[in-house]
Design a protein around this motif. Sequence first.
Motif, PDB file in Angstrom:
ATOM      1  N   LYS A 197      10.401   2.131   4.075  1.00 26.59           N
ATOM      2  CA  LYS A 197       9.519   3.285   3.992  1.00 26.59           C
ATOM      3  C   LYS A 197       9.027   3.605   2.589  1.00 26.59           C
ATOM      4  O   LYS A 197       8.089   4.394   2.436  1.00 26.59           O
ATOM      5  CB  LYS A 197      10.226   4.528   4.561  1.00 26.59           C
ATOM      6  N   HIS A 198       9.665   3.039   1.552  1.00 28.10           N
ATOM      7  CA  HIS A 198       9.344   3.465   0.197  1.00 28.10           C
ATOM      8  C   HIS A 198       9.212   2.279  -0.748  1.00 28.10           C
ATOM      9  O   HIS A 198       9.770   1.203  -0.503  1.00 28.10           O
ATOM     10  CB  HIS A 198      10.423   4.418  -0.344  1.00 28.10           C
ATOM     11  N   VAL A 199       8.467   2.533  -1.815  1.00 28.75           N
ATOM     12  CA  VAL A 199       8.391   1.619  -2.954  1.00 28.75           C
ATOM     13  C   VAL A 199       8.946   2.357  -4.158  1.00 28.75           C
ATOM     14  O   VAL A 199       8.527   3.480  -4.448  1.00 28.75           O
ATOM     15  CB  VAL A 199       6.940   1.181  -3.233  1.00 28.75           C
ATOM     16  N   THR A 200       9.902   1.754  -4.866  1.00 36.30           N
ATOM     17  CA  THR A 200      10.508   2.381  -6.034  1.00 36.30           C
ATOM     18  C   THR A 200      10.117   1.578  -7.271  1.00 36.30           C
ATOM     19  O   THR A 200      10.408   0.378  -7.355  1.00 36.30           O
ATOM     20  CB  THR A 200      12.040   2.443  -5.910  1.00 36.30           C
ATOM     21  N   VAL A 201       9.453   2.231  -8.219  1.00 38.05           N
ATOM     22  CA  VAL A 201       9.026   1.614  -9.477  1.00 38.05           C
ATOM     23  C   VAL A 201       9.888   2.179 -10.596  1.00 38.05           C
ATOM     24  O   VAL A 201      10.065   3.400 -10.697  1.00 38.05           O
ATOM     25  CB  VAL A 201       7.534   1.896  -9.752  1.00 38.05           C
ATOM     26  N   GLU A 202      10.448   1.288 -11.424  1.00 35.46           N
ATOM     27  CA  GLU A 202      11.271   1.706 -12.561  1.00 35.46           C
ATOM     28  C   GLU A 202      10.618   1.278 -13.866  1.00 35.46           C
ATOM     29  O   GLU A 202      10.150   0.143 -13.992  1.00 35.46           O
ATOM     30  CB  GLU A 202      12.673   1.109 -12.458  1.00 35.46           C
ATOM     31  N   ILE A 203      10.600   2.203 -14.822  1.00 36.90           N
ATOM     32  CA  ILE A 203      10.085   1.934 -16.172  1.00 36.90           C
ATOM     33  C   ILE A 203      11.248   2.169 -17.135  1.00 36.90           C
ATOM     34  O   ILE A 203      11.682   3.305 -17.332  1.00 36.90           O
ATOM     35  CB  ILE A 203       8.905   2.857 -16.520  1.00 36.90           C
ATOM     36  N   ALA A 204      11.763   1.088 -17.725  1.00 33.66           N
ATOM     37  CA  ALA A 204      12.931   1.161 -18.613  1.00 33.66           C
ATOM     38  C   ALA A 204      12.509   0.834 -20.036  1.00 33.66           C
ATOM     39  O   ALA A 204      11.887  -0.206 -20.286  1.00 33.66           O
ATOM     40  CB  ALA A 204      14.020   0.195 -18.142  1.00 33.66           C
ATOM     41  N   GLY A 257      18.283   3.849 -24.293  1.00 34.21           N
ATOM     42  CA  GLY A 257      17.041   3.724 -23.537  1.00 34.21           C
ATOM     43  C   GLY A 257      17.029   4.681 -22.351  1.00 34.21           C
ATOM     44  O   GLY A 257      18.045   5.296 -21.985  1.00 34.21           O
ATOM     45  N   LEU A 258      15.868   4.798 -21.741  1.00 29.07           N
ATOM     46  CA  LEU A 258      15.659   5.713 -20.623  1.00 29.07           C
ATOM     47  C   LEU A 258      15.009   4.953 -19.475  1.00 29.07           C
ATOM     48  O   LEU A 258      14.171   4.080 -19.686  1.00 29.07           O
ATOM     49  CB  LEU A 258      14.759   6.880 -21.057  1.00 29.07           C
ATOM     50  N   VAL A 259      15.407   5.309 -18.260  1.00 28.69           N
ATOM     51  CA  VAL A 259      14.807   4.714 -17.060  1.00 28.69           C
ATOM     52  C   VAL A 259      14.102   5.828 -16.286  1.00 28.69           C
ATOM     53  O   VAL A 259      14.738   6.807 -15.877  1.00 28.69           O
ATOM     54  CB  VAL A 259      15.860   4.038 -16.168  1.00 28.69           C
ATOM     55  N   ALA A 260      12.794   5.674 -16.109  1.00 26.26           N
ATOM     56  CA  ALA A 260      12.030   6.583 -15.256  1.00 26.26           C
ATOM     57  C   ALA A 260      11.823   5.930 -13.899  1.00 26.26           C
ATOM     58  O   ALA A 260      11.311   4.807 -13.818  1.00 26.26           O
ATOM     59  CB  ALA A 260      10.674   6.915 -15.904  1.00 26.26           C
ATOM     60  N   ARG A 261      12.262   6.603 -12.861  1.00 22.83           N
ATOM     61  CA  ARG A 261      12.209   6.013 -11.502  1.00 22.83           C
ATOM     62  C   ARG A 261      11.256   6.821 -10.650  1.00 22.83           C
ATOM     63  O   ARG A 261      11.385   8.054 -10.521  1.00 22.83           O
ATOM     64  CB  ARG A 261      13.611   5.997 -10.902  1.00 22.83           C
ATOM     65  N   VAL A 262      10.277   6.150 -10.011  1.00 23.96           N
ATOM     66  CA  VAL A 262       9.276   6.789  -9.143  1.00 23.96           C
ATOM     67  C   VAL A 262       9.390   6.171  -7.768  1.00 23.96           C
ATOM     68  O   VAL A 262       9.276   4.946  -7.621  1.00 23.96           O
ATOM     69  CB  VAL A 262       7.849   6.598  -9.706  1.00 23.96           C
ATOM     70  N   THR A 263       9.595   7.014  -6.757  1.00 18.45           N
ATOM     71  CA  THR A 263       9.698   6.559  -5.373  1.00 18.45           C
ATOM     72  C   THR A 263       8.480   7.048  -4.614  1.00 18.45           C
ATOM     73  O   THR A 263       8.232   8.256  -4.505  1.00 18.45           O
ATOM     74  CB  THR A 263      10.981   7.086  -4.699  1.00 18.45           C
ATOM     75  N   PRO A 273       0.835  -1.215   0.000  1.00 18.20           N
ATOM     76  CA  PRO A 273       0.000   0.000   0.000  1.00 18.20           C
ATOM     77  C   PRO A 273       0.869   1.264   0.000  1.00 18.20           C
ATOM     78  O   PRO A 273       1.863   1.355   0.723  1.00 18.20           O
ATOM     79  CB  PRO A 273      -0.786  -0.126   1.315  1.00 18.20           C
ATOM     80  N   VAL A 274       0.497   2.215  -0.824  1.00 14.36           N
ATOM     81  CA  VAL A 274       1.205   3.489  -0.892  1.00 14.36           C
ATOM     82  C   VAL A 274       0.216   4.617  -0.637  1.00 14.36           C
ATOM     83  O   VAL A 274      -0.994   4.445  -0.784  1.00 14.36           O
ATOM     84  CB  VAL A 274       1.897   3.690  -2.260  1.00 14.36           C
ATOM     85  N   ARG A 275       0.757   5.775  -0.259  1.00 14.25           N
ATOM     86  CA  ARG A 275      -0.092   6.933   0.004  1.00 14.25           C
ATOM     87  C   ARG A 275      -0.396   7.672  -1.292  1.00 14.25           C
ATOM     88  O   ARG A 275       0.450   7.809  -2.160  1.00 14.25           O
ATOM     89  CB  ARG A 275       0.604   7.888   0.983  1.00 14.25           C
TER      90      ARG A 275
END
Length: 436
Positions: A363-370, A426-432, A325-327
């Motif tokens: 404390k965090h979830v990190t999602v990467e889109i490569a 390529g590109l990596v988008a990282r969301v924390t 679960p994330v906020r």
Amino acid sequence: MKHGNSLRRQLTIWFTILLISFGLMGGVGAYIVAQQDPDNFLDDQMRGIALDVVGSVDDLAQMPAPPLDATDMIVVQAWDGEGQLLKSFPPGFDLPRQQRTGFANFATPEGRWRSYTWVLDDGTVQVSQQAQVRRELAVKAALPALVTTFLLIPISWLLVRWVVGRILSPVDHFTHQLLERRPDSTVQLSSPNLPGEIAPLVGAMNEALSRVRAMLAVQRQFVSNAAHQLRTPLTSLRIQLRNLRQVSNRAEVDDILKDMELGIHRMSELTSQLLTLARAESMRSSEVSQPVPVNEVLLEAIAGVMTLAQGRGITLSSVDMAPVPVRGEKHDLVMLFSNLLDNAIRYTPRGGHIDLSFQVDAKHVTVEIADTGPGIPEDLLTRVFDPFVRGSSEQDGTGLGLSIVKALAIRIGAQVSLANRRGRTGLVARVTLPIA
């Protein structure tokens, strides 16, 4: 301009109270000091009278009347050895005889008295004086100091008011400077003579003005870019409409209508994204939002762009994601990942791959889109989050997708970053995201 919470008035009132307090304490002190001197003098006088009386006669019954001033209210009495009153000057006073030699205080119906008593072998001599006389002498001695002190209070009040006004004059000048400014002015405030307590406030105001100036510059640039983006399809539509009126061939009409449809679609998409960006920047996430499983958000975002990816022959792959679960609001999170995926699909060549992965810590979830696209020049990695800035002009788009992502990330308390892939294009988008 008058205010109930006036610093000038508070300073003046408190300084005036302090002056009055010090004046009162000074007057009381002057009275106490002035009272001590008459007491000591009159005590010596009473002792001297007793010595003169005893030394001038052998028989206390023959004691002559001492030369006393009636206003001094001094009573001289003599008793024999058995306690019988022999003499009293002036007559008519029957004051109690004290039993021991020395000074004493006592009270009678006529008031309080102070006496000096000399006990002899054959009698007693006592000199008494009303305490009221001593108080009157003390008041007369202290009255000049009291009058002087209370005369100085209004003069001191005027002086304090002038000093406070002089100290606060830079603040008044600063106030006039603010009142005379234009409403749209963002020039830094300057008042070098401001007190040290006010200077931090001016510094904070200058910092706020700097942020407002930067915001206004970004807003003006945004409006200019938006107008330019809208002007191009509008101009094209106007030209195509004029051409449409001049042609009669059905095939040419269809071509012109198709171009007009594309222009209208582009305008509609641009307008929709402008509204989305404005809404994301102006609103804050609800403080009572429910925890959202991150896997549901990603699955919904993937489902929304799957048709576009299949149309371009791009493979979307992801690992199994735990329902952490994330906020944040679910709609905001889906829109954030949808824009990142849409951006990755647009810049990935046909037959390319887009991989989704995630990591979880305390404390965090990190999602990467490569993706396997061309990437972004290093000097544009941070600028592409600004409105209408695109990594490549060869691809269709409005240049607002990443701006919306940034606004949504700020809104939900997430962090977004871009980085070129190492060892390949390529590109990596990282969301924390913060864990709920």
